[in-house]
Scaffold this motif. Structure first.
Motif, PDB file in Angstrom:
ATOM      1  N   UNK A  40       0.826  -1.200   0.000  1.00  0.00           N
ATOM      2  CA  UNK A  40       0.000   0.000   0.000  1.00  0.00           C
ATOM      3  C   UNK A  40       0.867   1.260   0.000  1.00  0.00           C
ATOM      4  N   UNK A  41       0.590   2.157  -0.940  1.00  0.00           N
ATOM      5  CA  UNK A  41       1.285   3.435  -0.976  1.00  0.00           C
ATOM      6  C   UNK A  41       0.540   4.475  -0.153  1.00  0.00           C
ATOM      7  N   UNK A  42       1.202   5.608   0.054  1.00  0.00           N
ATOM      8  CA  UNK A  42       0.603   6.675   0.865  1.00  0.00           C
ATOM      9  C   UNK A  42       0.648   7.983   0.077  1.00  0.00           C
ATOM     10  N   UNK A  43      -0.493   8.702   0.074  1.00  0.00           N
ATOM     11  CA  UNK A  43      -0.547  10.029  -0.540  1.00  0.00           C
ATOM     12  C   UNK A  43      -1.006  11.016   0.525  1.00  0.00           C
ATOM     13  N   UNK A  44      -0.167  11.983   0.813  1.00  0.00           N
ATOM     14  CA  UNK A  44      -0.501  12.989   1.823  1.00  0.00           C
ATOM     15  C   UNK A  44      -0.595  14.339   1.114  1.00  0.00           C
ATOM     16  N   UNK A  45      -1.736  15.041   1.310  1.00  0.00           N
ATOM     17  CA  UNK A  45      -1.914  16.343   0.660  1.00  0.00           C
ATOM     18  C   UNK A  45      -2.315  17.409   1.666  1.00  0.00           C
ATOM     19  N   UNK A  46      -1.491  18.453   1.752  1.00  0.00           N
ATOM     20  CA  UNK A  46      -1.796  19.620   2.604  1.00  0.00           C
ATOM     21  C   UNK A  46      -2.174  19.232   4.022  1.00  0.00           C
ATOM     22  N   UNK A  47      -1.484  18.271   4.555  1.00  0.00           N
ATOM     23  CA  UNK A  47      -1.827  17.774   5.889  1.00  0.00           C
ATOM     24  C   UNK A  47      -1.322  18.728   6.983  1.00  0.00           C
ATOM     25  N   UNK A  48      -2.257  19.165   7.805  1.00  0.00           N
ATOM     26  CA  UNK A  48      -1.902  20.009   8.945  1.00  0.00           C
ATOM     27  C   UNK A  48      -2.408  19.340  10.210  1.00  0.00           C
ATOM     28  N   UNK A  49      -1.548  19.281  11.217  1.00  0.00           N
ATOM     29  CA  UNK A  49      -1.953  18.743  12.512  1.00  0.00           C
ATOM     30  C   UNK A  49      -1.526  19.746  13.580  1.00  0.00           C
ATOM     31  N   UNK A  50      -2.496  20.176  14.381  1.00  0.00           N
ATOM     32  CA  UNK A  50      -2.172  21.096  15.486  1.00  0.00           C
ATOM     33  C   UNK A  50      -2.534  20.448  16.797  1.00  0.00           C
ATOM     34  N   UNK A  51      -1.644  20.625  17.778  1.00  0.00           N
ATOM     35  CA  UNK A  51      -1.977  20.255  19.155  1.00  0.00           C
ATOM     36  C   UNK A  51      -2.138  21.573  19.889  1.00  0.00           C
ATOM     37  N   UNK A  60       4.512   8.279  -0.562  1.00  0.00           N
ATOM     38  CA  UNK A  60       5.381   7.151  -0.231  1.00  0.00           C
ATOM     39  C   UNK A  60       5.030   6.059  -1.233  1.00  0.00           C
ATOM     40  N   UNK A  61       5.960   5.753  -2.136  1.00  0.00           N
ATOM     41  CA  UNK A  61       5.641   4.805  -3.215  1.00  0.00           C
ATOM     42  C   UNK A  61       5.298   3.412  -2.660  1.00  0.00           C
ATOM     43  N   UNK A  62       4.245   2.815  -3.195  1.00  0.00           N
ATOM     44  CA  UNK A  62       3.854   1.465  -2.785  1.00  0.00           C
ATOM     45  C   UNK A  62       4.984   0.500  -3.081  1.00  0.00           C
ATOM     46  N   UNK A  63       5.321  -0.337  -2.108  1.00  0.00           N
ATOM     47  CA  UNK A  63       6.345  -1.353  -2.325  1.00  0.00           C
ATOM     48  C   UNK A  63       7.762  -0.879  -2.087  1.00  0.00           C
ATOM     49  N   UNK A  64       7.936   0.366  -1.667  1.00  0.00           N
ATOM     50  CA  UNK A  64       9.293   0.875  -1.432  1.00  0.00           C
ATOM     51  C   UNK A  64       9.676   0.716   0.036  1.00  0.00           C
ATOM     52  N   UNK A 111      12.859 -10.537   4.613  1.00  0.00           N
ATOM     53  CA  UNK A 111      11.415 -10.756   4.585  1.00  0.00           C
ATOM     54  C   UNK A 111      10.713  -9.813   3.604  1.00  0.00           C
ATOM     55  N   UNK A 112      11.298  -8.625   3.421  1.00  0.00           N
ATOM     56  CA  UNK A 112      10.756  -7.666   2.454  1.00  0.00           C
ATOM     57  C   UNK A 112      10.893  -8.208   1.032  1.00  0.00           C
ATOM     58  N   UNK A 113      12.026  -8.850   0.761  1.00  0.00           N
ATOM     59  CA  UNK A 113      12.248  -9.411  -0.573  1.00  0.00           C
ATOM     60  C   UNK A 113      11.279 -10.579  -0.817  1.00  0.00           C
ATOM     61  N   UNK A 114      11.111 -11.428   0.198  1.00  0.00           N
ATOM     62  CA  UNK A 114      10.214 -12.583   0.048  1.00  0.00           C
ATOM     63  C   UNK A 114       8.752 -12.152   0.016  1.00  0.00           C
ATOM     64  N   UNK A 115       8.416 -11.100   0.779  1.00  0.00           N
ATOM     65  CA  UNK A 115       7.029 -10.641   0.850  1.00  0.00           C
ATOM     66  C   UNK A 115       6.984  -9.133   0.702  1.00  0.00           C
ATOM     67  N   UNK A 116       7.025  -8.661  -0.555  1.00  0.00           N
ATOM     68  CA  UNK A 116       7.114  -7.217  -0.796  1.00  0.00           C
ATOM     69  C   UNK A 116       5.960  -6.459  -0.124  1.00  0.00           C
ATOM     70  N   UNK A 117       6.279  -5.376   0.502  1.00  0.00           N
ATOM     71  CA  UNK A 117       5.298  -4.515   1.150  1.00  0.00           C
ATOM     72  C   UNK A 117       5.885  -3.117   1.194  1.00  0.00           C
ATOM     73  N   UNK A 118       5.129  -2.153   1.677  1.00  0.00           N
ATOM     74  CA  UNK A 118       5.664  -0.809   1.825  1.00  0.00           C
ATOM     75  C   UNK A 118       6.204  -0.678   3.240  1.00  0.00           C
TER      76      UNK A 118
END
Lengths: 310, 129
Positions: free
Chosen positions: A12-23, A36-40, A184-191
């Motif tokens: 699974x890849x990740x796409x983050x757009x204009x993310x703001x987090x305030x505490x 974050x490219x899927x599988x990287x 394990x990443x090579x045997x079972x590709x994931x992000x």
């Protein structure tokens, strides 16, 4: 609205757009956009307080965003149980049940993780010399980290985020972790998203790098491309000074008549040959040094030249 | 290992080219798989794969479907021809410059080269069989 999830086991890849987090008044992430490219294997780098853990927590739905969007495999993670069974975040804090043994904790994880591998879990428990009958509060800092790694790798989650999981591990254990991760990443590709301060140790494992600095994305790019962005120029002071004219200098040292400058530049063959003819030596700038220069206080201009994410 | 100025995949490819040139890898010999390479040297497999793809493009390696990667027939000759082109600019010129800087007469350098060549195994034939 949202796309259907890909088949189980698909990274699974990740796409983050204009993310703001305030505490409260503090802004932990300020309009952050990145992919974050899927599988990287992606390195998430940044100084303490740069927003790494906040980003990881929002992606894994441990925390809500203030504004902006996060998509994991095309879907919003918040309260998305089906998606979250495929997203694992291993945090420094451990997230284990203190009153149960490691064996029982492993069983809990196995029940919630469709891709869980008991074989990997048992092998890694051995590698890290962890006793399954122990309870988490009895573990040392390094053993806690090691158990987090066991849970994280054995889960084989399609998106696995390992946030500072090396804390307290000695060097042989860290290398055992890197070996297990790659195998394990090579045997079972994931992000895999790996957040670490030990950049020198992990940089060759990385395909992609995201650097956060003061709640913003400093850069997000191919790790190999990043490595060629800096060059260390050493030689007679006069020649070094001549070489750096018009270039962005990240650092400079001088010893007697010899100077070394760290410059932001990707030299073509002609430029490199010209520099050598002038008596200059050209060397690599380790990712760690590039990172230190770029995130040092007052390095904002150099960072701007590196270019923000697309 | 792999700490030069070039991207790691370029350095991996160069390393394999050197192995072929020196005869450590022979034509039709199988090379390490991307996976073996990645785990042996703790390198991202995508980086290793990029190196192998470059070598296939350059005709140094070729793929046998389902079996693996092999050194292409003629690869040593091809590498030698390429190496000859860059040898003087990349290797000899810096030696000449450095010798001048150190005040070493060029005759001494030539004498050293001749002595070294006489010692090398298979010197007259010009390299490994």
């Amino acid at each position: 609205m949202t796309a259907a999830l890909p088949a189980p086991g698909t990274p699974l890849g990740v796409e983050v757009r204009d993310l703001t987090v305030r505490y409260g008044r503090k802004t932990a992430l300020d309009a952050v956009s990145l992919s974050i490219p899927a599988g990287s294997i992606t390195g998430l780098l940044g100084r303490n307080g740069s927003g790494k853990t906040t980003l990881a927590s929002v992606v894994a739905a441990y925390r809500r965003s203030t504004s902006g969007s996060v998509l994991v495999g095309g879907q919003q993670p918040w309260e998305n149980a089906e998606l979250l069974s495929r997203v694992a975040l291993v945090r420094e804090s451990g997230d284990v049940v203190d009153t149960d043994t490691l064996r029982t904790n492993l069983r809990f994880t196995e029940q919630s993780r469709p891709q869980f591998s008991r074989e990997v879990a048992e092998r890694l428990m051995d590698v890290f010399d962890l006793d399954p009958s122990m309870k988490p509060p009895k573990l040392s800092r390094g053993q806690k980290s090691a158990f987090g790694i066991v849970l994280g790798l054995a889960s084989r989650a399609e998106l696995t985020i390992l946030d500072e999981v090396h804390l307290g591990l000695d060097a042989p254990s860290r290398y055992a972790f890197y070996d297990a991760l790659l195998e394990d990443y090579i045997a079972h590709p994931r992000t895999i998203v790996l957040s670490s301060h030990l950049i020198g140790e992990v940089e060759r494992l990385l395909e992609h790098v995201v650097v956060l600095d003061r709640s913003r994305v400093l850069l997000a790019q191919d790790a190999d491309a990043l490595r060629t962005r800096g060059v260390a120029v050493t030689g007679p002071v006069r020649e070094v000074d001549r070489f750096v004219v018009g270039r962005t200098v990240l650092g400079r040292q001088q010893l007697g008549g010899t100077a070394q400058a760290t410059v932001l530049a990707t030299l073509d063959d002609g430029e490199a040959a010209g520099a050598r003819a002038a008596g200059l030596e050209l060397g690599p700038v380790p990712l760690q040094d590039l990172f230190v220069h770029l995130t040092a206080d007052g390095a904002t201009e150099a960072a701007a030249e590196m270019g923000r994410v697309r | 290992m792999f700490d030069g100025r070039d991207p790691i995949y370029v350095q991996i490819a160069d390393q394999i080219r050197q192995d072929v040139l020196r005869g450590d890898l022979q034509p039709e010999e199988q090379v390490m798989s991307t996976t073996q390479y990645a785990t042996t040297f703790r390198i991202n497999p995508a980086t290793a794969a990029k190196a192998f793809a470059q070598l296939v493009d350059d005709g140094i390696l070729y793929k046998r479907r389902g079996v693996g990667m092999f050194v292409a027939p003629g690869a040593p000759e091809r590498l030698r021809a390429e190496g000859r082109e860059s040898f003087f600019a990349e290797s000899v010129d810096p030696v000449a410059d450095q010798a001048r800087a150190l005040g070493i007469p060029v005759e001494d350098v030539v004498a050293r080269l001749l002595a070294r060549a006489a010692q090398a195994p298979g010197a007259a034939a010009g390299g490994a069989p």
